[in-house]
Design a protein around this motif. Sequence first.
Motif, short mmCIF file in Angstrom:
data_model
loop_
_atom_site.label_atom_id
_atom_site.label_comp_id
_atom_site.label_asym_id
_atom_site.label_seq_id
_atom_site.Cartn_x
_atom_site.Cartn_y
_atom_site.Cartn_z
N CYS A 1 0.83 -1.21 0.00
CA CYS A 1 0.00 0.00 0.00
C CYS A 1 0.87 1.26 0.00
O CYS A 1 0.61 2.19 -0.75
CB CYS A 1 -0.91 0.02 1.22
SG CYS A 1 -2.16 -1.28 1.20
N CYS B 1 1.29 -7.04 2.24
CA CYS B 1 0.28 -6.76 3.24
C CYS B 1 -1.04 -7.40 2.86
O CYS B 1 -1.98 -7.45 3.65
CB CYS B 1 0.12 -5.25 3.42
SG CYS B 1 -0.26 -4.40 1.88
N HIS C 1 -3.09 -6.32 0.61
CA HIS C 1 -4.09 -5.36 0.17
C HIS C 1 -3.90 -5.00 -1.30
O HIS C 1 -4.54 -4.10 -1.80
CB HIS C 1 -4.01 -4.08 1.00
CG HIS C 1 -3.95 -4.32 2.47
ND1 HIS C 1 -3.05 -3.71 3.32
CD2 HIS C 1 -4.69 -5.16 3.26
CE1 HIS C 1 -3.23 -4.12 4.56
NE2 HIS C 1 -4.21 -5.02 4.56
N CYS D 1 -3.01 0.06 6.91
CA CYS D 1 -2.09 -0.95 6.39
C CYS D 1 -1.03 -1.33 7.43
O CYS D 1 -0.83 -2.50 7.72
CB CYS D 1 -1.42 -0.45 5.11
SG CYS D 1 -0.39 -1.70 4.36
ZN LIG Z 1 -1.46 -2.72 2.69
#
Ligand SMILES: [Zn+2]
Length: 328
Positions: free
Chosen positions: A64, A98, A100, A112
Motif C-alpha cells: 500500500c 500486506c 491489500h 495498512c
Molecule cells: Zn497494505
Amino acid sequence: MRAKRSKTYRKLMQQYGMAFGFREPYQVLVDAPLIRDAARFKMSLGRMLSGVLHGEIKPMITQCCIRHLYDLETTNDTERKQKEEWIEVAKQAERRRCGHHELETPLSALQCLESVVDPKASNTNKNRYVVATQELEVRQRLRRCAGVPLIYINKSVMILEPMAAKSEDVRDADERAKVRAGLKGRRGAVTGEKRRRSEIEDVVDEAPDRANAIAASEAAEAAKDPLTELPMQKKRKVKGPKGPNPLSAKKAKPVKGKSVGRQDEDERAAVRKAMKRDPQAPEKAVGAGAGVGEDGGLKADGTRKRKRKRKVKVGEATMGAEVDVMAA
Ligand SMILES: [Zn+2]
C-alpha cells in the motif's frame, strides 16, 4: 546535544533488544511521506535510519505504501522526476506483502501498517518491526502496541521516539522478572531465537550511494548462501540408526539372479569379449587394477589404455606396463 541524543537512542535500542527481542538487522517499515521528506531534506534515508537505530537495518515498505507513491498526481516534469526518485528509493526497500494489493485503492498508512504490525489487534509487535512514519496518527496508534520503536523526521532531524508508556510497562516488568530470577545483566531468552538475516546496509539510499548499496546487498546475498546450505549439511548427519541392523536382518534374496557370483561372471564374460577384440585386454584389466565394470566401461577403459600403450610400445613394452599401473 547530538552525542547525548545518540547515546539515548543506543540505550533505547538496547532496551528494545532486552525486553522485546529486537536484533539486527532491524526491520524498518517506512511510509511514503517519510521517503518524500527524507528526499526533501536530502537525507540518505538508509544511513540515517541505521544511525538512529545504532545497527544494521532492513528497510521494508508495504504494498500500500509504495502504491501511495505510484498514485501521486504530477503536473509537470519536475514533479514527475521527483516522483520517480521517490519510487526508486522505495524500490530499494524490501516489499512487505500486506495482502491489500488486490484492492482497487491502497489502504491508508494507518490501516495498512496496523494490519502488518499487529494483525491480531492484540497490541503486540510479534515480528519486531520498527516503524518510520511521518503520520502522527500512525504513531499514536502504534504507541498502544507494546514494543514498537517509532521514528519520524522533524525538520531535517530524524527522531526515535522515547519508549511509549505501554512499552515501558513491559520493559519494567521484564526487568523485575530478571532481577527476581537473578538474571539481571544477562541477555533474555527472547534474544536467543535465531533468525536468518541478510546484512544489507543502507539499501534505501540516495543515488550516489546506490551502486555501493547494491554491491553490498549482492555481497550479502553471496554471504548468505553458505548459511542457507549449512542446515542441509547438518541434516545429512542424522544421528541414530540409518537402517535395520545388518547383523540381525535377513539376507536379501538375489534379484533376478544378479548375485555377487553372477556379477563376477558378467565381468569375466566382458573380459572374454574384449579379449576377442584385443588379446591383451585381460592384462590391461589387471594392470588397471580397478577391475572391469567399475565406472561402467571396460570399453572406454580399454581404448584409453591402448592409446597410452602404443605410445610407449615403440620403446619398451615393460615400461608401458609400468605406465599402465601408474596410470591406474
Ligand atoms: Zn497494505
